[in-house]
Design an enzyme around this catalytic site. Structure first.
Site, mmCIF file in Angstrom:
data_model
loop_
_atom_site.group_PDB
_atom_site.id
_atom_site.type_symbol
_atom_site.label_atom_id
_atom_site.label_comp_id
_atom_site.label_asym_id
_atom_site.label_seq_id
_atom_site.Cartn_x
_atom_site.Cartn_y
_atom_site.Cartn_z
ATOM 1 N N ASP A 129 -1.646 8.124 1.480
ATOM 2 C CA ASP A 129 -2.415 9.375 1.270
ATOM 3 C C ASP A 129 -2.303 10.655 2.110
ATOM 4 O OD1 ASP A 129 -4.049 8.172 -1.188
ATOM 5 O OD2 ASP A 129 -4.776 7.071 0.289
ATOM 6 N N HIS A 158 -5.427 0.890 6.436
ATOM 7 C CA HIS A 158 -5.467 0.643 5.170
ATOM 8 C C HIS A 158 -5.791 -1.181 5.200
ATOM 9 C CE1 HIS A 158 -3.443 -0.711 1.371
ATOM 10 N NE2 HIS A 158 -3.355 0.489 1.110
ATOM 11 N N HIS A 187 -11.607 3.879 -2.698
ATOM 12 C CA HIS A 187 -10.414 3.761 -3.198
ATOM 13 C C HIS A 187 -9.315 4.985 -3.420
ATOM 14 C CE1 HIS A 187 -7.211 1.414 -5.277
ATOM 15 N NE2 HIS A 187 -8.010 1.198 -6.566
#
Length: 378
Positions: free
Chosen positions: A315, A264, A224
Site C-alpha cells: 500500500d 504486514h 484490510h
C-alpha cells in the site's frame, strides 16, 4: 480435536491451494509457481487472470480470445447505470456502492441459475463480474462529480480502459503500464480476510456473485483494504506542514502514531510488491515533473528502516502512484477490489473443485445451568 484458541485463526492451516505462494520471512510472493518479479512488469492483468483461473499462461491466441471476451462484457445494463446514479446522488460510500452493484449484477447474468459446480458457467460469470466492476466504479465517480459516464472501449486493455473511463481521456503509456502492474500485484495474496470470506460463502455452495459481494464487504474494513488511502493522507499532511518528512515521521513515531503503509500480517521484511510499485511512483513523478510524493515516500521508508523494524507493504507506494494518476483517494480501496476480484474468483473456483463446508468452532466461555424464568414472572 484441539481446544486451543487461535485468535484471528493466526497460523491455522485450513485449506490447500495452488494459487499464490508467500514466504513472509524471505519476502517472496508467487502466482502458480512464478515469482512476481519475473512477470509483474511484462504480463498484463488479462494474462494473470488466465494464469490464476486456468493454471497456465495463455498462448497468444488464447490471450487474444480471453481479452476480447473480457472487453465485450464491460458495459452495464441501463438499470445498473440507473442504480449507480441513484447511489451517487445519495453520496454513498464507494465500497458500499461496489458491494451493492456486485449483488445487483446477478439479476442480469444469463448464468445466474447455473449449478455451483458448473465450471464453464462460473468462468463466464467471473469474466462478467471482473469486466463490469471497473465500469461501475468509473461511472460512480464521474456521476458524483456531476459528469456523465464514459462508455467502455473494447479496443483498450483492462487497465487502460479503466483510466480512460475514469478521466475521460486516454492515459499516457507510463500511467497505463503502472496501473496494469498494480492490478497484477494486487490480484492474489493467499488466504487474506476477503479471500477467506469469499471461500466461506462458496463453501455453502452459494454463487459467485454472493462470494464476491462477501469479499467486498470484508475488504471495506479499515484493517484490510484502506491503508493506501491513509498513506496518501499522511503524505499530504507532510506536504502541508512546515516540517520535512524526517521531522514529521520522528514526531509521529514519538507520539505513538501508527504510520500507515508499514508492517504486514504476513511479511516480516519488505513486501516484494513495494519495490516494483516504488519504481512506477518514481516514473510517474518524473513524467509529471513533480517528484515530491515519491521523494517523501523514500525519506519515510529510510527513516523507518533506521528507527523501527517495520518495512513498507504494497500500500505504501501504490498511494502516490494512484494520486499522480488523478485517482480520488476514497476510491483507492475499490480499485483494490478491481484487482483482487481475480484472486477471489480463482479461490472460489478452487473451492468448488473439492468443496467442504467451512465450519470452525468457537469455545464457549459463558455461563451454564441458568434457570429460565417465564416473561410474566420476571
Amino acid at each position: 480435536m484441539s481446544d486451543e484458541v487461535k485468535r484471528g485463526l493466526e497460523g491455522v492451516v485450513v485449506s490447500e491451494s495452488r494459487l499464490s505462494y508467500i514466504d513472509g520471512d524471505a519476502g517472496e510472493l508467487g502466482y502458480r509457481g512464478y515469482a512476481i518479479e519475473d512477470f509483474a512488469r511484462e504480463a498484463s492483468f488479462e494474462e494473470v487472470l488466465s494464469l490464476l483461473w486456468n493454471g497456465e499462461w495463455p498462448t497468444p491466441d488464447e490471450h487474444d480470445e480471453f481479452a476480447a471476451r473480457l472487453a465485450a462484457e464491460r458495459d452495464l445494463d441501463t438499470a445498473v447505470y440507473d442504480l449507480i446514479e441513484e447511489l451517487a446522488a445519495q453520496d454513498e460510500n464507494p465500497m458500499a456502492m461496489m458491494r451493492t452493484v456486485t449483488s445487483a449484477l446477478s439479476a442480469y447474468d444469463e448464468d445466474v441459475d447455473a449449478d455451483p459446480d458448473d465450471r464453464e458457467a462460473n468462468l463466464a460469470k467471473g469474466c462478467r463480474i471482473t469486466a463490469k466492476l471497473p465500469t461501475a466504479l468509473a461511472a460512480f465517480d464521474r456521476l458524483r462529480r456531476g459528469d456523465g459516464p464514459v462508455a467502455p472501449r473494447e479496443d483498450l486493455g483492462h487497465a487502460e480502459n479503466f483510466l480512460y473511463m475514469l478521466n475521460g481521456e486516454l492515459p499516457d503509456d507510463v500511467a497505463a503500464e503502472a496501473f496494469d502492474t498494480a492490478l497484477v500485484l494486487h490480484a492474489d495474496h493467499g488466504l487474506n480476510a476477503s479471500t477467506f470470506s469469499a471461500m466461506v460463502t462458496t463453501s455453502t455452495l452459494s454463487d459467485l456473485h454472493s462470494g464476491v459481494t462477501s469479499a467486498i464487504g470484508t475488504l471495506a474494513g479499515g484493517l484490510h483494504g484502506g491503508a493506501n488511502q491513509n498513506v496518501m493522507r499522511m503524505l499530504k499532511e507532510i506536504d502541508e506542514s512546515e516540517r520535512g518528512p524526517d521531522e514529521w515521521i520522528e514526531e509521529a513515531v514519538a507520539e505513538g502514531r501508527r504510520i500507515p503503509g508499514f508492517g504486514h500480517r504476513v511479511y516480516n521484511v519488505r513486501d516484494p510488491r513495494a519495490a516494483i510499485l516504488a519504481s512506477y511512483s518514481e516514473q510517474l513523478g518524473e513524467t509529471s515533473g513533480e517528484r515530491k510524493w515519491y521523494d517523501y515516500s523514500v525519506a519515510i521508508e529510510e527513516h523507518m528502516a533506521e528507527e523501527t523494524k517495520f518495512a513498507p507493504n504494497v500500500d505504501f507506494y501504490s498511494a502516490s502512484m494512484y494520486y499522480q494518476m488523478g485517482i480520488p483517494m476514497d476510491i483507492y480501496t475499490p480499485i483494490f477490489s478491481l484487482s483482487r476480484v481475480g484472486g477471489w474468483i480463482a479461490h472460489m473456483l478452487e473451492q468448488y473443485e473439492d468443496n467442504r463446508l467451512i465450519r470452525p468452532r468457537a469455545r464457549y466461555v459463558g455461563e451454564r445451568g441458568r434457570e429460565f424464568v417465564p416473561l410474566d414472572e420476571r
